[in-house]
Motif scaffolding. Sequence first.
Motif, PDB file in Angstrom:
ATOM      1  N   THR A  27       0.812  -1.220   0.000  1.00 64.01           N
ATOM      2  CA  THR A  27       0.000   0.000   0.000  1.00 64.01           C
ATOM      3  C   THR A  27       0.842   1.265   0.000  1.00 64.01           C
ATOM      4  O   THR A  27       0.321   2.356   0.193  1.00 64.01           O
ATOM      5  N   ASP A  28       2.141   1.114  -0.237  1.00 60.86           N
ATOM      6  CA  ASP A  28       3.012   2.284  -0.216  1.00 60.86           C
ATOM      7  C   ASP A  28       3.327   2.798  -1.612  1.00 60.86           C
ATOM      8  O   ASP A  28       4.206   3.626  -1.796  1.00 60.86           O
ATOM      9  N   ALA A  29       2.597   2.311  -2.591  1.00 60.41           N
ATOM     10  CA  ALA A  29       2.941   2.612  -3.979  1.00 60.41           C
ATOM     11  C   ALA A  29       2.158   3.771  -4.566  1.00 60.41           C
ATOM     12  O   ALA A  29       2.138   3.938  -5.781  1.00 60.41           O
ATOM     13  N   ASN A  30       1.500   4.561  -3.724  1.00 62.55           N
ATOM     14  CA  ASN A  30       0.831   5.774  -4.172  1.00 62.55           C
ATOM     15  C   ASN A  30      -0.203   5.528  -5.270  1.00 62.55           C
ATOM     16  O   ASN A  30      -0.256   6.268  -6.253  1.00 62.55           O
ATOM     17  N   TYR A  31      -0.997   4.510  -5.096  1.00 64.93           N
ATOM     18  CA  TYR A  31      -1.993   4.191  -6.115  1.00 64.93           C
ATOM     19  C   TYR A  31      -3.158   5.172  -6.111  1.00 64.93           C
ATOM     20  O   TYR A  31      -3.583   5.658  -5.066  1.00 64.93           O
ATOM     21  N   VAL A  32      -3.663   5.430  -7.282  1.00 67.26           N
ATOM     22  CA  VAL A  32      -4.970   6.051  -7.436  1.00 67.26           C
ATOM     23  C   VAL A  32      -5.988   4.930  -7.207  1.00 67.26           C
ATOM     24  O   VAL A  32      -5.821   3.819  -7.709  1.00 67.26           O
ATOM     25  N   ALA A  49     -12.783   8.286  -9.011  1.00 70.29           N
ATOM     26  CA  ALA A  49     -11.420   7.940  -8.618  1.00 70.29           C
ATOM     27  C   ALA A  49     -10.862   9.054  -7.757  1.00 70.29           C
ATOM     28  O   ALA A  49     -11.317  10.202  -7.838  1.00 70.29           O
ATOM     29  N   ILE A  50      -9.860   8.713  -6.963  1.00 67.37           N
ATOM     30  CA  ILE A  50      -9.256   9.676  -6.058  1.00 67.37           C
ATOM     31  C   ILE A  50      -7.750   9.452  -6.026  1.00 67.37           C
ATOM     32  O   ILE A  50      -7.272   8.327  -6.041  1.00 67.37           O
ATOM     33  N   SER A  51      -7.021  10.549  -5.998  1.00 67.38           N
ATOM     34  CA  SER A  51      -5.573  10.471  -5.986  1.00 67.38           C
ATOM     35  C   SER A  51      -5.055   9.951  -4.648  1.00 67.38           C
ATOM     36  O   SER A  51      -5.792   9.874  -3.664  1.00 67.38           O
ATOM     37  N   TRP A  52      -3.772   9.623  -4.623  1.00 67.82           N
ATOM     38  CA  TRP A  52      -3.147   9.134  -3.394  1.00 67.82           C
ATOM     39  C   TRP A  52      -3.308  10.141  -2.256  1.00 67.82           C
ATOM     40  O   TRP A  52      -3.610   9.779  -1.137  1.00 67.82           O
ATOM     41  N   SER A  53      -3.133  11.391  -2.564  1.00 66.73           N
ATOM     42  CA  SER A  53      -3.221  12.436  -1.540  1.00 66.73           C
ATOM     43  C   SER A  53      -4.650  12.653  -1.077  1.00 66.73           C
ATOM     44  O   SER A  53      -4.877  13.200  -0.001  1.00 66.73           O
ATOM     45  N   GLY A  54      -5.598  12.244  -1.903  1.00 64.14           N
ATOM     46  CA  GLY A  54      -6.992  12.511  -1.586  1.00 64.14           C
ATOM     47  C   GLY A  54      -7.470  13.873  -2.044  1.00 64.14           C
ATOM     48  O   GLY A  54      -8.635  14.216  -1.880  1.00 64.14           O
TER      49      GLY A  54
END
Length: 123
Positions: A27-32, A49-54
């Motif tokens: 889960t550290d791979a910055n997935y969308v 969809a939502i970016s890694w940062s939210g």
Amino acid sequence: VQLQASGGGLVQPGGSLRLSCAASGRTDANYVMGWFRQDPGEEREFVAAISWSGILKYYADSKKGRFTIARDDTKTTVYLQMNSLKPEDTAVYYCAAAGSYRDFSDYHNIKYWGQGTLVTVSS
């Protein structure tokens, strides 16, 4: 990455449901992360969809204003709040994860899928 979706069910028209998708594994791979829906005999269709940062959120035009996607502080769980549900929202909803938002333009590009969760909107 393993994705576990939950929260589907039967709801009356005009009602609300919240779907959850919990990611585990790498889960550290910055997935969308996001959601697709699928009707029987049809291809999967992008929902949100939502970016890694939210911070960045993307919605199918037909869902804007009724659906809200969010991501928790751990970045491992994504939620889809669905309000003012209509019978045409009935479908199996699939959680998805990919490297970029562009991957969500075609479900064939999605790297990881959760199991589907059925949403039925009916009186």
